[in-house]
Design a protein around this motif. Structure first.
Motif, mmCIF file in Angstrom:
data_model
loop_
_atom_site.group_PDB
_atom_site.id
_atom_site.type_symbol
_atom_site.label_atom_id
_atom_site.label_comp_id
_atom_site.label_asym_id
_atom_site.label_seq_id
_atom_site.Cartn_x
_atom_site.Cartn_y
_atom_site.Cartn_z
ATOM 1 N N ALA A 43 -30.549 4.733 22.534
ATOM 2 C CA ALA A 43 -31.072 3.395 22.084
ATOM 3 C C ALA A 43 -30.319 2.361 21.243
ATOM 4 N N ILE A 44 -29.920 2.819 20.158
ATOM 5 C CA ILE A 44 -28.993 2.114 19.122
ATOM 6 C C ILE A 44 -27.665 1.614 19.961
ATOM 7 N N ASP A 45 -26.922 2.419 20.606
ATOM 8 C CA ASP A 45 -25.807 2.058 21.315
ATOM 9 C C ASP A 45 -26.047 0.946 22.413
ATOM 10 N N GLU A 46 -27.192 1.140 23.132
ATOM 11 C CA GLU A 46 -27.543 0.114 24.139
ATOM 12 C C GLU A 46 -27.876 -1.255 23.671
ATOM 13 N N GLY A 47 -28.297 -1.258 22.307
ATOM 14 C CA GLY A 47 -28.634 -2.320 21.687
ATOM 15 C C GLY A 47 -27.466 -3.210 21.125
ATOM 16 N N LEU A 48 -26.328 -2.522 21.108
ATOM 17 C CA LEU A 48 -25.150 -3.459 20.377
ATOM 18 C C LEU A 48 -24.318 -4.233 21.418
ATOM 19 N N SER A 49 -24.115 -5.395 20.808
ATOM 20 C CA SER A 49 -23.615 -6.109 21.375
ATOM 21 C C SER A 49 -21.918 -5.819 21.514
ATOM 22 N N ALA A 50 -20.969 -6.497 22.322
ATOM 23 C CA ALA A 50 -19.533 -6.259 21.857
ATOM 24 C C ALA A 50 -18.982 -6.479 20.517
ATOM 25 N N ASP A 51 -19.691 -7.711 20.174
ATOM 26 C CA ASP A 51 -19.234 -8.310 18.718
ATOM 27 C C ASP A 51 -19.683 -7.340 17.546
ATOM 28 N N GLU A 52 -20.961 -6.888 17.770
ATOM 29 C CA GLU A 52 -21.534 -5.742 16.840
ATOM 30 C C GLU A 52 -20.460 -4.570 16.683
ATOM 31 N N ARG A 53 -20.205 -4.182 17.862
ATOM 32 C CA ARG A 53 -19.627 -2.869 17.967
ATOM 33 C C ARG A 53 -18.375 -2.988 17.132
ATOM 34 N N LYS A 54 -17.632 -4.152 16.928
ATOM 35 C CA LYS A 54 -16.292 -4.082 16.239
ATOM 36 C C LYS A 54 -16.615 -3.858 14.683
ATOM 37 N N ASP A 55 -17.533 -4.207 14.198
ATOM 38 C CA ASP A 55 -17.884 -4.001 12.831
ATOM 39 C C ASP A 55 -18.659 -3.039 12.364
ATOM 40 N N VAL A 56 -18.288 -1.816 11.535
ATOM 41 C CA VAL A 56 -19.183 -0.955 11.224
ATOM 42 C C VAL A 56 -20.377 -1.250 10.443
ATOM 43 N N LEU A 57 -20.304 -2.307 9.519
ATOM 44 C CA LEU A 57 -21.419 -2.879 8.970
ATOM 45 C C LEU A 57 -22.487 -3.506 9.772
ATOM 46 N N LYS A 58 -22.136 -3.901 10.968
ATOM 47 C CA LYS A 58 -23.182 -4.635 11.684
ATOM 48 C C LYS A 58 -23.757 -3.602 12.391
ATOM 49 N N ILE A 59 -22.953 -2.325 12.683
ATOM 50 C CA ILE A 59 -23.722 -1.340 13.494
ATOM 51 C C ILE A 59 -24.566 -0.814 12.873
ATOM 52 N N GLU A 60 -24.401 -0.438 11.553
ATOM 53 C CA GLU A 60 -25.364 -0.101 10.567
ATOM 54 C C GLU A 60 -26.449 -0.709 10.279
ATOM 55 N N GLU A 61 -26.464 -2.327 10.469
ATOM 56 C CA GLU A 61 -27.672 -3.190 10.479
ATOM 57 C C GLU A 61 -28.442 -2.949 11.453
ATOM 58 N N ALA A 62 -27.720 -2.830 12.776
ATOM 59 C CA ALA A 62 -28.471 -2.318 13.787
ATOM 60 C C ALA A 62 -29.165 -1.024 13.963
ATOM 61 N N MET A 63 -28.730 -0.045 13.241
ATOM 62 C CA MET A 63 -29.435 1.186 13.001
ATOM 63 C C MET A 63 -30.571 1.106 12.391
ATOM 64 N N GLN A 64 -30.300 0.022 11.178
ATOM 65 C CA GLN A 64 -31.513 0.045 10.157
ATOM 66 C C GLN A 64 -32.764 -0.608 10.809
#
Length: 183
Positions: free
Chosen positions: A46-67
């Motif tokens: 679910a977290i992976d599906e919600g990530l955009s291509a832009d977010e996927r490039k930045d570890v901190l943005k991925i962690e924000e999406a996880m939060q």
């Protein structure tokens, strides 16, 4: 030319055939359990599906999406967030694989493969399983445990004052369902 059983080539060939048969048996027995890591796969998927291509490039943005995902999670998903290290201010966290997860997502690793990796780090992540849904129309109540009967009653909001025996719980559930008790 045909070889005879006394030929020197017979033993190595039979060993090879035995080894192949053994490998085939091991491969057949190594079927994947669909419930293994099911909560981990669901949450990370679910977290992976919600990530955009832009977010996927930045570890901190991925962690924000996880939060963000974990802030609204409940039940088993909330437990998974706790194990991942993405907790809330009240519950806290159990560990630190948050960075491992976010960096893996940034490298394009999918949820299934990531859960297999995480299982090696922390086995608790794959021990989380969803509870089995019980179909009240087809289940044989006599084969259920009292604990399962109580859970059905809790899920349906039923009270059973004075229930002491398994039959009392079964009667209460059948009464709720409008099924006559055969005695």
């Amino acid at each position: 030319s045909l070889r005879t059983s006394g030929d020197s080539m017979a033993p190595p060939v039979s060993r090879v055939l035995c080894a192949l048969a053994l490998l085939a048996g091991v491969a057949a027995g190594a079927r994947e359990d669909p419930t293994e890591c099911e909560v981990c796969r669901a949450v990370l998927g679910a977290i992976d599906e919600g990530l955009s291509a832009d977010e996927r490039k930045d570890v901190l943005k991925i962690e924000e999406a996880m939060q963000t995902y974990c802030d609204s999670a409940t039940g088993k998903e909330k437990h998974m967030c706790y194990y991942m290290g993405v907790g809330d201010k009240i519950q806290g966290t159990a560990g630190g694989v948050k960075r491992e997860i976010s960096s893996s997502f940034s490298r394009g690793i999918n949820a299934k493969r990531l859960c297999t990796r995480l299982k090696k780090m922390d086995g608790q992540m794959c021990e989380l399983k969803y509870e089995k849904e019980i179909d009240l129309n087809t289940v044989d109540f006599n084969k259920l445990r009292v604990k399962e009967l109580r859970k059905i009653m809790d899920d349906k909001g039923l009270e059973c004052v004075g229930c002491a025996e398994k039959a009392d719980y079964i009667s209460a559930i059948k009464k709720y369902m409008g099924v006559k008790d055969e005695m």
